[in-house]
Design a protein around this motif. Structure first.
Motif, short mmCIF file in Angstrom:
data_model
loop_
_atom_site.label_atom_id
_atom_site.label_comp_id
_atom_site.label_asym_id
_atom_site.label_seq_id
_atom_site.Cartn_x
_atom_site.Cartn_y
_atom_site.Cartn_z
N SER A 1 9.66 1.54 -12.73
CA SER A 1 9.59 2.79 -11.98
C SER A 1 8.96 2.52 -10.62
N PHE A 2 9.48 3.18 -9.59
CA PHE A 2 9.01 3.01 -8.22
C PHE A 2 8.46 4.36 -7.75
N SER A 3 7.19 4.39 -7.41
CA SER A 3 6.55 5.62 -6.96
C SER A 3 5.96 5.42 -5.57
N GLY A 4 5.97 6.50 -4.79
CA GLY A 4 5.39 6.45 -3.45
C GLY A 4 6.26 7.16 -2.43
N ALA A 5 5.62 7.85 -1.49
CA ALA A 5 6.36 8.64 -0.51
C ALA A 5 7.22 7.78 0.40
N ARG A 6 6.92 6.49 0.50
CA ARG A 6 7.68 5.61 1.40
C ARG A 6 9.00 5.15 0.79
N VAL A 7 9.14 5.32 -0.52
CA VAL A 7 10.36 4.85 -1.20
C VAL A 7 11.51 5.82 -0.93
N GLU B 1 0.84 -1.20 0.00
CA GLU B 1 0.00 0.00 0.00
C GLU B 1 0.88 1.26 0.00
N GLY B 2 0.59 2.17 -0.91
CA GLY B 2 1.34 3.41 -0.97
C GLY B 2 2.56 3.36 -1.87
N ILE B 3 2.85 2.20 -2.46
CA ILE B 3 3.99 2.07 -3.38
C ILE B 3 3.49 1.45 -4.69
N PHE C 1 13.31 12.12 -19.10
CA PHE C 1 12.83 12.24 -17.72
C PHE C 1 13.94 12.37 -16.69
N SER C 2 15.20 12.45 -17.11
CA SER C 2 16.32 12.45 -16.16
C SER C 2 16.45 13.76 -15.40
N ASP C 3 15.80 14.85 -15.85
CA ASP C 3 15.93 16.10 -15.13
C ASP C 3 14.95 16.21 -13.96
N THR C 4 14.11 15.19 -13.77
CA THR C 4 13.23 15.18 -12.61
C THR C 4 14.00 14.71 -11.39
N ASN C 5 13.43 14.96 -10.21
CA ASN C 5 14.12 14.65 -8.95
C ASN C 5 13.96 13.18 -8.60
N ILE C 6 14.67 12.34 -9.30
CA ILE C 6 14.54 10.90 -9.10
C ILE C 6 15.92 10.25 -9.10
N LEU D 1 6.49 8.01 -15.83
CA LEU D 1 7.82 8.61 -15.89
C LEU D 1 7.78 10.14 -15.99
N LEU D 2 6.62 10.70 -16.33
CA LEU D 2 6.44 12.14 -16.36
C LEU D 2 5.13 12.49 -15.68
N ASP D 3 5.04 13.72 -15.18
CA ASP D 3 3.82 14.21 -14.52
C ASP D 3 3.41 13.29 -13.38
N ASN D 4 4.39 12.82 -12.66
CA ASN D 4 4.16 11.90 -11.54
C ASN D 4 4.94 12.40 -10.32
N PRO D 5 4.32 13.20 -9.46
CA PRO D 5 5.04 13.75 -8.30
C PRO D 5 5.50 12.70 -7.31
N GLU D 6 4.94 11.49 -7.39
CA GLU D 6 5.31 10.42 -6.47
C GLU D 6 6.50 9.60 -6.95
N LEU D 7 6.96 9.83 -8.18
CA LEU D 7 8.06 9.04 -8.75
C LEU D 7 9.34 9.24 -7.95
N ARG D 8 9.98 8.15 -7.57
CA ARG D 8 11.19 8.22 -6.76
C ARG D 8 12.40 7.55 -7.42
N VAL D 9 12.19 6.37 -8.01
CA VAL D 9 13.31 5.58 -8.53
C VAL D 9 12.95 5.01 -9.90
#
Length: 404
Positions: free
Chosen positions: A280-286, A184-186, A244-249, A212-220
């Motif tokens: 791609s791994f998304s979620g605040a817990r990552v 849950e959450g990932i 997508f490499s210029d995003t904070n990931i 990979l874009l327009d995803n504020p939860e993207l982490r890895v």
């Protein structure tokens, strides 16, 4: 005492007799406790017994949030009867406690797809490799997303414990499968972009659809280019990553030999195609971090200094996997005939974190850290093209949250 549920599938329902509510509510706790010791396949079998057991199975599986893995290696020539990873998966999936939702497997190219036997026999090579990949895919649940690639060499931690010594297997039959449960959450999403012979540009919606874009939860993002020796394939990989490499990931990966499994891809895979694939791994817990061991890192002391930078990221080390993407030019010969230098150095700093990865023909990554509050230490003044290296190793930590 008569067996509960002897008369039918829903006879275990506590609502059947109000006087039994207290007893059966305690029974549910006992059943859940017992089920917590059973592997996932056994749980799925008993879930059909009655409603109570079905609910207990659901809660037991939901509680299993830790990633798991299957690994295998076999010295010497390939034995008859299939790759060692296929045999290990068939045996060990009976004992795994999680229900895999996403699987990333890697195996050595030489024995998995039989390159040594196939020069001049392309059809035979396709048949052999695809049959092994299909057999492996069938071992996992139908709804499971499976991504499988083959590379020249494998980095693997033996089964049993994350504290086991990881091994750099540059030559020989080996492989592993990382099993990610649904947490849950990932969100873990596979993606795949095939190089178009017409060299058509990627559309923004293609990147957005896979997160990979327009995803504020993207982490890895773990990203792999396959068949990069083909004309234009390496530049295509750079274009995809640059989108997508210029995003904070966190970005980590490299060049691999072949893509063999991608169950989320509806069309049949072509072993001769080239393209870009990954997770791609998304979620605040990552949480995640990467460090780059450059060409000048050529002894144990320099490797330890790089691991110290990774340690300084303070990524939690439980429910965390280590990833190592190294050039085929490193390893045993690069360190003056000393084997396992980088994997052993990683284990010294992260003794409880399992390490997996490959030896390939190009590496993607840099020094970059994403922590719990999402502060980012970016690569120091590098352009997109400086994410791509040779004769280097990229080390990564990926933390998937604390199991509750």
């Amino acid at each position: 005492m008569e067996p509960v549920g002897a008369g039918g599938g829903d006879d275990c329902d506590p609502s059947a007799d109000p006087r039994s509510t207290f007893v059966l509510s305690n029974l549910a706790e006992v059943v859940e406790r017992v089920f917590s010791f059973l592997p996932a396949k056994a749980l799925l079998r008993v879930a059909s017994v009655c409603r109570l057991w079905r609910e207990c199975v659901r809660r037991a599986l939901r509680a299993q949030r830790r990633l798991a893995w299957i690994s295998a290696s076999r010295p010497g020539a390939r034995a008859l009867g299939g790759h060692c990873l296929l045999h290990a998966a068939a045996d060990e999936l009976e004992h795994v406690h999680i229900l895999p939702h996403t699987v990333l497997y890697m195996a050595d190219s030489e024995t998995f797809i039989g390159l040594e036997e196939c020069h001049g026999h392309k059809r035979a090579r396709k048949r052999t490799s695809m049959e092994t990949a299909f057999a492996l895919e069938k071992l996992f649940p139908k709804q499971c997303q499976v991504l499988g690639i083959v590379t020249p060499g494998i980095v693997v931690t033996p089964m049993g414990s994350g504290s086991s010594r990881p091994r750099e297997i540059e030559i020989g039959e080996s492989g592993f499968a990382l099993l990610f449960p649904q947490v849950e959450g990932i969100k873990i999403q596979p993606f795949h972009f095939i190089k178009d012979p017409k060299n058509s540009p990627l559309e923004r919606h293609q990147l957005t659809e896979v997160g990979l874009l327009d995803n504020p939860e993207l982490r890895v993002v773990l990203v792999f280019g396959y068949n990069c020796h083909k004309v234009g394939a390496a530049s295509y990989l750079q274009r995809v990553v640059g989108a997508f490499s210029d995003t904070n990931i966190i970005l980590a990966g490299g060049h691999v030999d072949r893509l063999l499994s991608l169950t989320s891809h509806k069309s049949p895979l072509s072993i001769d195609a080239s393209g870009v694939v990954g997770l791609s791994f998304s979620g605040a817990r990552v949480q995640s971090a990467t460090v780059l061991l450059g060409e000048d890192v050529n002894d144990e002391a320099a490797a330890a200094a790089a691991m110290q930078r990774l340690k300084a990221a303070h990524i939690p080390e439980h429910n965390t996997v280590g990833l190592m993407f190294a050039c085929v030019g490193r390893g045993f010969q690069f360190y003056g005939a000393r084997e396992n230098v980088e994997a052993d150095t990683f284990r010294r700093f992260f003794p409880g974190v399992p390490l997996f990865g490959f030896f390939g023909n190009g590496e993607i990554g840099c020094d970059r850290i994403v922590t719990g509050n999402f502060t980012l230490s970016k690569c120091s003044g590098v352009a997109d093209t400086d994410l791509f290296h040779s004769y280097t190793t990229v080390m990564a930590l990926v933390h998937l949250g604390s199991p509750k």
